[in-house]
Scaffold this active site. Sequence first.
Site, PDB file in Angstrom:
ATOM      1  N   GLU A   1    -118.212   2.844 -47.419  1.00 57.08           N
ATOM      2  CA  GLU A   1    -119.124   2.636 -48.745  1.00 57.08           C
ATOM      3  C   GLU A   1    -118.909   3.689 -49.902  1.00 57.08           C
ATOM      4  O   GLU A   1    -118.810   3.371 -51.247  1.00 57.08           O
ATOM      5  CB  GLU A   1    -120.575   2.809 -48.398  1.00 57.08           C
ATOM      6  CG  GLU A   1    -121.504   2.655 -49.473  1.00 57.08           C
ATOM      7  CD  GLU A   1    -123.080   2.656 -49.174  1.00 57.08           C
ATOM      8  OE1 GLU A   1    -123.764   2.948 -49.947  1.00 57.08           O
ATOM      9  OE2 GLU A   1    -123.362   2.612 -47.530  1.00 57.08           O
TER      10      GLU A   1
ATOM     11  N   SER B   1    -106.948  44.437 -55.310  1.00 60.62           N
ATOM     12  CA  SER B   1    -106.731  43.938 -53.743  1.00 60.62           C
ATOM     13  C   SER B   1    -107.351  44.585 -52.724  1.00 60.62           C
ATOM     14  O   SER B   1    -108.070  45.786 -53.148  1.00 60.62           O
ATOM     15  CB  SER B   1    -105.174  44.406 -53.726  1.00 60.62           C
ATOM     16  OG  SER B   1    -104.751  44.181 -52.337  1.00 60.62           O
ATOM     17  N   LEU B   2    -107.727  43.862 -51.787  1.00 55.87           N
ATOM     18  CA  LEU B   2    -108.644  44.619 -50.594  1.00 55.87           C
ATOM     19  C   LEU B   2    -107.631  45.569 -49.987  1.00 55.87           C
ATOM     20  O   LEU B   2    -106.399  45.222 -49.630  1.00 55.87           O
ATOM     21  CB  LEU B   2    -109.030  43.418 -49.673  1.00 55.87           C
ATOM     22  CG  LEU B   2    -110.014  42.574 -50.238  1.00 55.87           C
ATOM     23  CD1 LEU B   2    -110.194  41.480 -49.494  1.00 55.87           C
ATOM     24  CD2 LEU B   2    -111.430  43.253 -51.050  1.00 55.87           C
TER      25      LEU B   2
ATOM     26  N   LYS C   1    -112.218  38.055 -41.778  1.00 50.02           N
ATOM     27  CA  LYS C   1    -110.905  37.952 -42.646  1.00 50.02           C
ATOM     28  C   LYS C   1    -110.376  36.553 -42.823  1.00 50.02           C
ATOM     29  O   LYS C   1    -109.956  36.096 -41.532  1.00 50.02           O
ATOM     30  CB  LYS C   1    -109.999  38.813 -42.604  1.00 50.02           C
ATOM     31  CG  LYS C   1    -109.040  38.816 -43.758  1.00 50.02           C
ATOM     32  CD  LYS C   1    -108.127  39.653 -43.867  1.00 50.02           C
ATOM     33  CE  LYS C   1    -107.114  40.103 -44.852  1.00 50.02           C
ATOM     34  NZ  LYS C   1    -106.799  38.789 -45.590  1.00 50.02           N
TER      35      LYS C   1
ATOM     36  N   ARG D   1    -104.646  35.050 -58.095  1.00 51.01           N
ATOM     37  CA  ARG D   1    -104.737  36.508 -58.209  1.00 51.01           C
ATOM     38  C   ARG D   1    -103.403  37.156 -59.199  1.00 51.01           C
ATOM     39  O   ARG D   1    -103.735  38.054 -59.964  1.00 51.01           O
ATOM     40  CB  ARG D   1    -104.881  37.305 -57.091  1.00 51.01           C
ATOM     41  CG  ARG D   1    -105.168  38.557 -57.148  1.00 51.01           C
ATOM     42  CD  ARG D   1    -105.374  39.511 -55.506  1.00 51.01           C
ATOM     43  NE  ARG D   1    -105.507  40.922 -55.825  1.00 51.01           N
ATOM     44  CZ  ARG D   1    -104.193  41.676 -56.089  1.00 51.01           C
ATOM     45  NH1 ARG D   1    -103.143  41.239 -56.038  1.00 51.01           N
ATOM     46  NH2 ARG D   1    -104.459  43.001 -56.381  1.00 51.01           N
TER      47      ARG D   1
END
Length: 191
Positions: free
Chosen positions: A15, A62-63, A93, A114
């Site tokens: 559908e 940045s982490l 993470k 990024r």
Amino acid sequence: YRYYVLDDPTMPDFEYDRKLRRLEELETEHPEEITPDSPTQRVGGDVLAGFEQYNHPVPLESLQDVFSSEEVEEFGARMRETLGSVEYSLEPKVDGLSVALEYRNGVFVSGATRGDGRVGEDVTENLRTIRSIPMTLPDKLPRLIVRGEVFMPKKVFHKLNEEREERGEHLFANPRNAAAGSLRQLDSKIC
């Protein structure tokens, strides 16, 4: 949204496909009525010659990795010293490709990788192909920038590599590389 994000569709696939085809017919007859959030606008058009640079209005820092409980304690001390009282929310993470999505008045208008945190690549058309990214939001905030990760579940990764192996194509090393490679296709139909 119900199907791709909540995994709770309100109608059978047949559908939905039928309604999507009818929408395509209506938009062909009335192109002036096509909106950026239409489900038909998910798959892009022409192949790009390259990606345009995108200057992030808010840097995507940045982490930092931590490898010991001492480093976690040092981080906590720096945060308390800088911010006073802090609360945390922890999540597993997800290893993917960091992106920023920009919404204006609740409508998705652009998205970028990024890059170096200040300048990334404009991958808006490719992000439109990811069905779990909403093209409109219920809250019509004037401007909202959302940071997230584009990732590929392991099950999908293994299936993709099996298909690539059958065609004699180079295999992806891991799900993160596969997600990044898919998002950085110059032809959004491939993405």
